[in-house]
Write a protein that holds these residues in place. Structure first.
Motif, mmCIF file in Angstrom:
data_model
loop_
_atom_site.group_PDB
_atom_site.id
_atom_site.type_symbol
_atom_site.label_atom_id
_atom_site.label_comp_id
_atom_site.label_asym_id
_atom_site.label_seq_id
_atom_site.Cartn_x
_atom_site.Cartn_y
_atom_site.Cartn_z
ATOM 1 N N ASN A 89 -17.331 -8.958 -26.297
ATOM 2 C CA ASN A 89 -17.437 -8.705 -24.853
ATOM 3 C C ASN A 89 -16.495 -9.599 -24.069
ATOM 4 N N PHE A 90 -16.406 -10.852 -24.494
ATOM 5 C CA PHE A 90 -15.526 -11.793 -23.796
ATOM 6 C C PHE A 90 -14.079 -11.286 -23.847
ATOM 7 N N LEU A 91 -13.622 -10.910 -25.040
ATOM 8 C CA LEU A 91 -12.235 -10.449 -25.186
ATOM 9 C C LEU A 91 -12.007 -9.155 -24.405
ATOM 10 N N ALA A 92 -13.000 -8.261 -24.433
ATOM 11 C CA ALA A 92 -12.846 -6.985 -23.709
ATOM 12 C C ALA A 92 -12.723 -7.240 -22.205
ATOM 13 N N GLY B 9 7.003 -11.030 -33.930
ATOM 14 C CA GLY B 9 6.348 -10.020 -34.785
ATOM 15 C C GLY B 9 4.868 -9.902 -34.473
ATOM 16 N N TYR B 10 4.267 -8.933 -35.116
ATOM 17 C CA TYR B 10 2.866 -8.627 -34.870
ATOM 18 C C TYR B 10 1.952 -9.705 -35.456
ATOM 19 N N ILE B 11 0.969 -10.120 -34.679
ATOM 20 C CA ILE B 11 -0.022 -11.072 -35.199
ATOM 21 C C ILE B 11 -1.420 -10.546 -34.907
ATOM 22 N N HIS B 12 -2.194 -10.428 -35.968
ATOM 23 C CA HIS B 12 -3.612 -10.072 -35.831
ATOM 24 C C HIS B 12 -4.408 -11.319 -36.209
ATOM 25 N N LEU B 13 -5.210 -11.802 -35.265
ATOM 26 C CA LEU B 13 -6.028 -13.002 -35.537
ATOM 27 C C LEU B 13 -7.493 -12.628 -35.529
ATOM 28 N N LYS B 14 -8.197 -13.072 -36.506
ATOM 29 C CA LYS B 14 -9.655 -12.909 -36.501
ATOM 30 C C LYS B 14 -10.265 -13.796 -35.430
ATOM 31 N N ALA B 15 -11.256 -13.272 -34.729
ATOM 32 C CA ALA B 15 -12.045 -14.135 -33.836
ATOM 33 C C ALA B 15 -13.284 -14.535 -34.636
ATOM 34 N N ILE B 16 -13.506 -15.807 -34.749
ATOM 35 C CA ILE B 16 -14.625 -16.285 -35.578
ATOM 36 C C ILE B 16 -15.915 -16.248 -34.743
ATOM 37 N N PRO B 17 -16.944 -15.518 -35.198
ATOM 38 C CA PRO B 17 -18.193 -15.478 -34.439
ATOM 39 C C PRO B 17 -18.714 -16.895 -34.205
ATOM 40 N N GLY B 18 -19.066 -17.189 -32.983
ATOM 41 C CA GLY B 18 -19.585 -18.527 -32.671
ATOM 42 C C GLY B 18 -18.532 -19.435 -32.059
ATOM 43 N N ALA B 19 -17.250 -19.016 -32.079
ATOM 44 C CA ALA B 19 -16.197 -19.867 -31.490
ATOM 45 C C ALA B 19 -16.334 -19.860 -29.962
ATOM 46 N N SER B 20 -15.883 -20.940 -29.327
ATOM 47 C CA SER B 20 -16.073 -21.066 -27.875
ATOM 48 C C SER B 20 -15.134 -20.107 -27.128
ATOM 49 N N SER B 21 -15.525 -19.803 -25.895
ATOM 50 C CA SER B 21 -14.741 -18.870 -25.073
ATOM 51 C C SER B 21 -13.332 -19.403 -24.833
ATOM 52 N N ARG B 22 -13.204 -20.719 -24.655
ATOM 53 C CA ARG B 22 -11.891 -21.316 -24.409
ATOM 54 C C ARG B 22 -10.937 -20.973 -25.564
ATOM 55 N N LEU B 23 -11.437 -21.066 -26.786
ATOM 56 C CA LEU B 23 -10.577 -20.797 -27.944
ATOM 57 C C LEU B 23 -10.303 -19.305 -28.100
ATOM 58 N N LEU B 24 -11.300 -18.496 -27.800
ATOM 59 C CA LEU B 24 -11.076 -17.041 -27.880
ATOM 60 C C LEU B 24 -9.992 -16.637 -26.887
ATOM 61 N N PHE B 25 -10.057 -17.248 -25.713
ATOM 62 C CA PHE B 25 -9.058 -16.932 -24.680
ATOM 63 C C PHE B 25 -7.660 -17.320 -25.166
ATOM 64 N N GLU B 26 -7.551 -18.492 -25.734
ATOM 65 C CA GLU B 26 -6.249 -18.958 -26.218
ATOM 66 C C GLU B 26 -5.727 -18.037 -27.321
ATOM 67 N N ALA B 27 -6.612 -17.633 -28.205
ATOM 68 C CA ALA B 27 -6.206 -16.727 -29.291
ATOM 69 C C ALA B 27 -5.628 -15.444 -28.706
ATOM 70 N N GLY B 28 -6.256 -14.938 -27.629
ATOM 71 C CA GLY B 28 -5.802 -13.691 -27.010
ATOM 72 C C GLY B 28 -4.412 -13.780 -26.409
ATOM 73 N N LEU B 29 -3.977 -15.006 -26.091
ATOM 74 C CA LEU B 29 -2.640 -15.173 -25.507
ATOM 75 C C LEU B 29 -1.527 -15.090 -26.558
ATOM 76 N N TYR B 30 -1.855 -15.419 -27.804
ATOM 77 C CA TYR B 30 -0.818 -15.443 -28.847
ATOM 78 C C TYR B 30 -0.901 -14.256 -29.809
#
Ligand code: SF4
Length: 433
Positions: free
Chosen positions: A191-194, A137-158
């Motif tokens: 910018n990182f996610l884009a 199913g659909y998952i929308h996750l907030k990206a927390i400002p200040g979180a590291s790039s490694r975690l943002l990348f992982e969030a984008g995979l799920y």
């Protein structure tokens, strides 16, 4: 605290976030798994105050370390606090899904401890849903400002979609109202996610994983600080172009906290302003308008009485009337009362026959507005002699009830007689059909 109490607190705390539409996802149901992220599989509903509640929309926690003036969850507020465990939230999502209550999850959170720790908890929920429970199913996750790039990348995979809310449309005001935040901390994850999304899009290998298939969105609070509509639209246009945002949401400021930095607590939420901004946003996304055509430094606010397309048309009388038989598609789109679908029908239909008012009516054109801006032998010429200042009150006045068949009901009295004379002389479809 039992899970129901947590859900009450954290579901209620999430209602101020409006950036939750699920459009754009095409995630399939995994074999033997459950859920499907196709846009057709997501249902949307809206609460009485216009906020989307279609997904299980909750905060992971509302125990925030930050103190943003405009937020109900700020640390200085004395409110009931709650925090889920990842397991509780996973079970809730799965149980709600099995009972057909929801088709996806919108998960945000206050900042618990630090941004990385909070982001890790959100990722844990999404990762386990995807990898252990095969949740499609659909998952929308907030990206927390200040979180590291490694975690943002992982969030984008799920996640299907992620969002970092800009909240306040100017850096100076953001830092004034939310001292722990600034534009740099918000733009960095955007910018990182884009960039990662573009990389994954370019990679055509069928083995490469999906990265944020439904892209990014953001939200701006309107009316908590003094920005103009022009500033807000300028920022939005930048998000669409530079960060490839799928959507920019506007949320009329709802006064919750008495704070001398904010409008007084009795201020009504600027819902009409929010609505006009959405209309302007629509013009930029679907009608090929540039933000600086809609507003500029000299005209920095949208007209509360007229939609932005009418407002633009009245400021550009030199572009009208538009001849629907010959005008190009882009110009037809700019005629008030003509939408994308009707503009397409006009362009394809005029190859076979002359477009008459009766055709426009069937195509869904709002003739009450369009009649002042189109050239057609069926439209009385007197309408084209009206100055914008004369058309404006006619459009605002609206059409009187019980007179729906008269297209020219709101013409000034001085022009009514010749219009009627012409209507009978030329056997207008509107008068005779
Ligand atoms: S960080 Fe988010 S949850 Fe915390 S106070 Fe600011 S807006 Fe509210």
């Amino acid at each position: 605290m039992d899970i129901r109490d947590k859900l009450n607190i954290l579901g209620d705390a999430a209602k101020y976030d409006v950036s939750c539409s699920s459009s754009g996802s095409k995630r399939n149901s995994p074999k033997g798994g459950m859920g499907c992220g196709h846009s057709s599989g997501i249902c949307h509903t809206w609460s009485a105050d216009g906020r989307c509640i279609s997904l299980l929309k909750v905060l992971f926690s509302n125990a925030c370390k930050y103190d943003c003036a405009y937020c109900v969850n700020r640390r200085s507020n004395d409110i009931p606090r709650a925090t889920f465990t990842p397991k509780e939230l996973i079970n809730l999502t799965l149980e709600f899904y099995r009972r057909n209550y929801i088709e996806g999850l919108f998960l945000s959170s206050a900042v618990i401890g630090n941004p990385d720790y909070t982001m890790e908890l959100l990722i844990k929920v999404a990762k386990e849903l995807r990898l252990v429970h095969h949740f499609g199913g659909y998952i929308h996750l907030k990206a927390i400002p200040g979180a590291s790039s490694r975690l943002l990348f992982e969030a984008g995979l799920y996640a299907d979609r992620s969002s970092v809310n800009i909240e306040i449309p100017s850096d100076k005001q953001l830092q004034y109202l939310a001292p722990e935040k600034n534009f740099a901390s918000i733009y960095r994850p955007m910018n990182f996610l884009a960039e990662r999304k573009l990389e994954y899009k370019a990679d055509k290998s069928k083995y490469s994983p999906k990265f944020l298939p439904a892209g990014q969105s953001t939200q701006m609070i309107v009316g908590a600080s003094g920005e103009t509509d022009f500033q807000i639209l300028t920022l939005s246009a930048g998000f669409y172009k530079q960060q490839q945002m799928k959507r920019v949401y506007f949320s009329g400021y709802v006064p919750i906290n008495a704070d001398k930095r904010l409008p007084v607590i009795t201020t009504k939420p600027p819902l009409l302003r929010e609505h006009r901004l959405y209309q302007a946003d629509w013009l930029m996304r679907f009608y090929k308008f540039e933000y600086n055509e809609i507003l500029d430094e000299k005209n920095p606010f949208l007209d509360p009485d007229l939609d932005p397309k009418v407002m633009w048309a009245l400021r550009h009388p030199e572009c009208f009337p538009v001849d629907l038989q010959t005008a190009d598609y882009e110009m037809i789109l700019r005629v008030p009362g003509i939408g994308v679908r009707s503009a397409q029908l006009i362009v394809s239909g005029r190859r076979y026959s002359k477009i008459r008012l009766e055709h426009l009516k069937k195509m869904g054109v709002v003739l009450k507005r369009a009649k002042y801006f189109i050239y057609d032998s069926d439209v009385p010429r007197e309408l084209h002699k009206l100055y914008p200042e004369m058309i404006r009150p006619l459009l605002i006045a609206g059409k009187p009830k019980n007179d729906q068949l008269d297209l020219f009901d709101s013409m000034p009295a001085a022009l009514h007689a010749p219009a009627k004379a012409q209507s009978s002389a030329n056997a207008l479809p509107i008068a005779n059909n």
